[in-house]
Scaffold this motif. Structure first.
Motif, PDB file in Angstrom:
ATOM      1  N   VAL A  40       0.688  -1.664  -0.026  1.00 46.07           N
ATOM      2  CA  VAL A  40       0.242  -0.154  -0.129  1.00 46.07           C
ATOM      3  C   VAL A  40       1.299   1.251   0.032  1.00 46.07           C
ATOM      4  O   VAL A  40       2.167   1.601   0.602  1.00 46.07           O
ATOM      5  N   LYS A  95      -4.106   0.608  -2.856  1.00 43.72           N
ATOM      6  CA  LYS A  95      -3.568  -0.492  -2.564  1.00 43.72           C
ATOM      7  C   LYS A  95      -3.756  -1.688  -4.063  1.00 43.72           C
ATOM      8  O   LYS A  95      -3.759  -1.747  -5.114  1.00 43.72           O
ATOM      9  N   ALA A 130      -0.854  -7.053  -4.015  1.00 45.20           N
ATOM     10  CA  ALA A 130      -0.435  -6.106  -2.709  1.00 45.20           C
ATOM     11  C   ALA A 130      -1.488  -6.753  -1.536  1.00 45.20           C
ATOM     12  O   ALA A 130      -2.028  -7.919  -2.057  1.00 45.20           O
TER      13      ALA A 130
END
Length: 700
Positions: free
Chosen positions: A413, A437, A441
Motif C-alpha cells: 500500500v 492498494k 498487494a
C-alpha cells in the motif's frame, strides 16, 4: 494344641515380669544451646555469603535467607548467592534442631552487595580482551536527537531511536572531529572493564556545554580538549521508566567524567542495541533534561571514498555474464521474479519477463521501468479522522490540512496527502489522504500514522472517518495501537455503502481495552488483494538455483536511472530464504539508488537485529551515476564484508563471524522497483527509465 497355648502364655508371663531398668530407651531430645552464627560476605560484588553455624546438641541447621529462599545443612556451613542487584539488607533466621520439636533460633541482618554484570554485553564490547569502536559515520543518524524519557509533555518519543532526528556531522569542519574518535573497551586482569577515548585532541561540544572548554562559538563546535587516560566503566541496570522495547535494560557508567565522543556533560549511556559490530546508545543532556542524544557506533572503521583502495584477496574469475548476445537474458544464468506488490515494501510496479522490461541489446542488459497507464490497484480517499462522544462532542485527530503526517506503509500500500479529487457532498476540504492498494498487494496491506497525544476514550466512544471508495461493500478496518507495545491494540471494521462519493463511516470504540492508543492504522479493502494491470511494469532477474556461491568479490558495471520514484538495486539474497525467511537468510545490497536523491549510492546489510530501518548502511556520492557507467563491488570474506565503488573503499560494514548469516550460499538479483518505502513519490510525468548493466563478474 494345648501344649502350644501353654508355651505362648508362659513366654508372655516371663516378658511382662522383666524389670524396666533392663530396657535401653533413648532419652527425650533437648533443645540445642549456645547457638552461634558467623558470616563471610564476599567483597567482589558477587553477592556470595557463607554462613557458619554451631550449637551444642544440634543435629541439623535450617536457614531462612530472607529473600524467600531456604537451605538446610547438617554441618552448619552453607553458601548462598543473593540475586538482587545493588546494596541490600536481608533478615536471616537460623534454626538449630536436635529433634522435630526441639529447636533454637537466632535472627539477624546481613548486608550484601551484588554488582550488575552481563557477560554477553561485556563480550560484545571488548571481544573478551580489547576492542575499538568508531562512530558509524557512513550511516544516517549517526548522531541523533530526541525527547528524554519523560518529555516535556510526558509522551514517549516514537518511532524508535534509530529514526531520531539525524545530523550528518562528518562533512562539516565545525564537527568533523567527531568522526575521528576511537573508543576502546578492554577487560583488565581483575575482570573489570576500562575505557579509553582517543579523539585526536579535539572534542565536539554541544553549544550548551561550551563553558567547560571556554568556547566562544554559539554553535556546536570542535574544540581542543584533552581526554587522555583510561576510565573505569561499569554496567548497571537502566533506572527510570524506560519502555522495554526501547532498551536492553543495561547502561554504561564511566568514571572521571568519561564520555563517548560528543560532549553533553553525561557519563551514563543507555544501551539500546548491541551486537558484535553495532552499538547504539542514548544519553541525557545534563544542561537540558528534556533532550536525549543518540549515538551509533560500529566496530569497523568507516572510510570515506577515495581514501583507501580495495586490496582484494579474490582474483580468480569463476562466473560472469558479459551480456554480449542480444535478446532475452541468458536462461543458463538468470530466471525471473514475477508479480506485483513489492514484497511488503509498498512498491507500485508489477515485475514481468517481457522484452519491454528486460532485454540484452548492444552489449548491455537493459532493465526498464515503464508507466502502464493503468490506475494500479484500488484507490481510496479519506479525511477528517474525528473522535465523537455519546453526547455529540467531537475532537479532531487528523484533517490533513496542515503538515502531512508521517505515513508508514506496509503490504503493498502507498499513502499520501493530495488535493481533494472530489470536493463535493460531505467533503469539500482542499486536501485529503489517499490510500492506494497496488495490484497484487497483500490482503492485509495498509498504513499508519502516529499521534502526539493518546486517544481520549474516556470522553469519546467512537471515531468517524470521511471515506471515498470506488465500490460499495469495501471493508475498512480501523486499528488503534500503542506505539510502545504492539500487543496493546483494538480493531473494528466498517463497510462502505456508496461508490465514488464521500460518506462518513463510524467505528465503535466503546469496548476498547484501557490502553494508551497513540497510533492510527487503516486498512482499505481489507481481506482483498487487488487484481488487474499495475500502474508500472518493470523486471527483476536473479541467479537463484543457477548460480549460488559463498564468499567472493562481485563486480557489477552499471549506469542507473534518474527519474523520481525509481529504485534500482544490485544485490544478493541468502539461498535458504525459503527455509528460514527474511532477515534470517541475510541480504547484501551492493548498490541501491533513489531517483529522488539522484547520484547518492548506498549499500546495506540486513540480518537479524539489523534490518529494515536498522540495517547497516553506508553511502557515497557518485556525481555521474545516472549518466555514466561505474563499477559497484562487494568483497565478501569469512571475516568481513566491504563495499567499493570504482575500486575505492566506501566503507567496511561488517566484521563477519559465525553468528551472522553471511557464511552460506547467496544468489544475485538485479531490478528496478517503483516508489515504495525507499523509492518514495513517483514523478507524475514518469513514462519510463532504464538501468543498463555492462557486465556481472564473480571472483573467488
Amino acid at each position: 494344641m494345648k501344649k502350644i497355648m501353654y508355651l505362648i502364655l508362659a513366654m508372655f508371663t516371663v516378658f511382662m515380669s522383666c524389670d524396666n531398668d533392663d530396657v535401653d530407651i533413648p532419652p527425650t531430645p533437648t533443645a540445642p544451646t549456645n547457638l552461634s552464627v558467623t558470616t563471610v560476605i564476599s567483597g567482589d560484588g558477587s553477592g556470595e555469603v557463607t554462613f557458619n553455624a554451631s550449637a551444642d546438641d544440634a543435629r541439623f541447621y535450617h536457614f531462612d535467607f530472607g529473600d524467600g529462599t531456604k537451605g538446610l545443612s547438617k554441618t552448619g556451613s552453607i553458601s548462598k548467592k543473593y540475586e538482587m542487584v545493588g546494596d541490600n539488607t536481608y533478615t536471616v533466621k537460623v534454626t538449630a534442631g536436635s529433634g522435630s520439636a526441639q529447636t533454637t533460633s537466632e535472627t539477624f541482618d546481613v548486608s550484601v552487595t551484588l554488582s550488575f554484570t552481563d557477560p554477553e554485553t561485556v563480550s560484545f564490547l571488548t571481544n573478551d580482551s580489547s576492542k575499538t569502536w568508531f562512530l558509524a559515520a557512513s550511516q544516517p543518524g549517526h548522531l541523533g536527537l530526541g525527547p528524554a524519557r519523560e518529555g516535556i509533555d510526558g509522551d514517549w518519543w516514537y518511532p524508535k531511536w534509530y529514526s531520531a532526528s539525524a545530523f550528518e556531522k562528518c562533512g562539516s569542519e565545525d564537527s568533523d572531529c567527531l568522526c575521528d574518535d576511537e573508543l576502546t573497551f578492554s577487560v583488565e586482569e581483575n575482570g573489570t572493564m576500562s575505557y579509553t577515548l582517543d579523539n585526536k585532541g579535539q572534542t565536539y561540544f554541544n553549544v550548551g556545554h561550551k563553558a567547560v572548554v571556554g568556547g566562544a562559538e554559539d554553535i556546536d563546535f570542535c574544540y581542543e580538549f584533552d581526554t587522555s587516560g583510561a576510565k573505569a566503566v561499569a554496567l548497571s541496570q537502566v533506572s527510570g521508566n524506560v519502555p522495554e522495547d526501547q532498551t536492553t535494560g543495561i547502561q554504561l557508567n564511566f568514571s572521571d567524567e568519561g564520555f563517548m565522543g560528543y560532549y553533553v556533560g553525561s557519563s551514563t549511556y543507555e544501551i539500546l542495541f548491541i551486537s558484535d559490530t553495532q552499538l547504539y546508545v542514548r544519553t541525557y543532556d545534563t544542561e537540558n533534561a528534556d533532550l536525549a542524544w543518540y549515538h551509533k557506533f560500529t566496530s569497523a572503521a568507516a572510510v570515506d571514498g577515495g581514501e583507501e583502495s580495495l586490496e582484494t584477496i579474490y582474483t580468480n574469475l569463476v562466473w560472469s555474464d558479459e551480456f554480449d548476445v542480444d535478446g532475452a537474458p541468458n536462461p543458463a544464468n538468470w530466471t525471473y521474479d514475477l508479480g506485483a506488490g513489492g514484497w511488503g515494501n509498498g512498491e507500485a510496479q508489477e515485475y514481468t519477463d517481457s522484452s519491454d522490461n528486460v532485454i540484452v541489446e548492444d552489449g548491455v542488459l537493459k532493465i526498464t521501468a515503464r508507466s502502464s497507464g493503468a490506475v494500479g490497484g484500488a484507490v481510496h480517499y479519506y479525511d477528517d479522522v474525528t473522535l465523537v462522544a455519546t453526547g455529540g462532542e467531537t475532537a479532531s485527530v487528523e484533517n490533513f490540512e496542515g503538515d502531512a503526517p508521517a505515513f508508514t506503509d506496509f503490504g503493498g500500500v502507498s499513502t499520501a496527502v493530495i488535493d481533494n479529487p472530489d470536493a463535493s457532498g460531505l467533503n469539500t476540504s482542499s486536501t485529503v489522504g489517499e490510500s492506494t492498494k497496488n495490484s497484487g498487494a497483500e490482503v492485509w496491506g495498509g498504513s499508519f500514522f502516529d499521534i502526539t497525544s493518546p486517544l481520549d476514550l474516556v470522553t469519546f466512544s467512537s471515531m468517524e472517518i470521511k471515506t471515498w471508495s470506488p465500490a460499495i461493500g469495501a471493508v475498512v478496518r480501523l486499528k488503534i495501537e500503542n506505539q510502545a507495545n504492539a500487543d496493546e491494540f483494538f480493531e473494528v471494521d466498517a463497510n462502505t455503502t456508496v461508490a465514488e462519493s464521500w460518506e462518513t463511516l463510524t467505528f465503535d470504540l466503546s469496548s476498547a481495552p484501557a490502553f494508551n492508543y497513540d497510533r492510527v492504522v487503516l486498512f482499505f479493502d481489507f481481506g482483498v488483494s487487488p487484481s488487474g494491470d499495475a500502474a508500472y511494469t518493470s523486471a527483476r532477474i536473479k541467479s537463484e538455483n543457477l548460480f549460488e556461491f559463498t564468499y567472493g568479490r562481485v563486480e557489477i558495471r552499471a549506469k542507473l536511472p534518474s527519474a523520481g520514484g525509481t529504485w534500482p538495486a544490485l544485490w544478493a539474497l541468502g539461498a535458504n530464504f525459503d527455509e528460514v525467511g527474511w532477515p534470517a537468510t541475510g541480504e547484501i545490497d551492493i548498490m541501491e539508488h533513489v531517483g529522488n536523491n539522484s547520484n547518492t549510492i548506498s549499500s546495506a546489510l540486513h540480518y537479524p537485529g539489523n534490518f529494515g530501518g536498522n540495517a547497516v548502511v553506508g553511502s557515497t556520492s557518485v556525481e555521474t551515476a545516472t549518466s555514466e557507467f561505474h563499477n559497484y563491488t562487494v568483497e565478501w570474506t569469512p571475516d568481513s564484508i566491504k563495499f567499493v565503488v570504482d575500486g575505492e573503499l566506501v566503507h567496511n560494514s561488517l566484521v563477519n563471524s559465525a553468528t551472522t548469516p553471511f557464511n552460506s550460499d547467496f544468489f544475485l538479483i538485479m531490478n528496478i522497483a517503483m516508489g515504495g518505502t525507499l523509492g518514495g513519490a513517483i514523478d507524475a510525468e514518469f513514462t519510463q527509465d532504464t538501468m543498463e548493466v555492462d557486465y556481472v563478474r564473480v571472483y573467488q
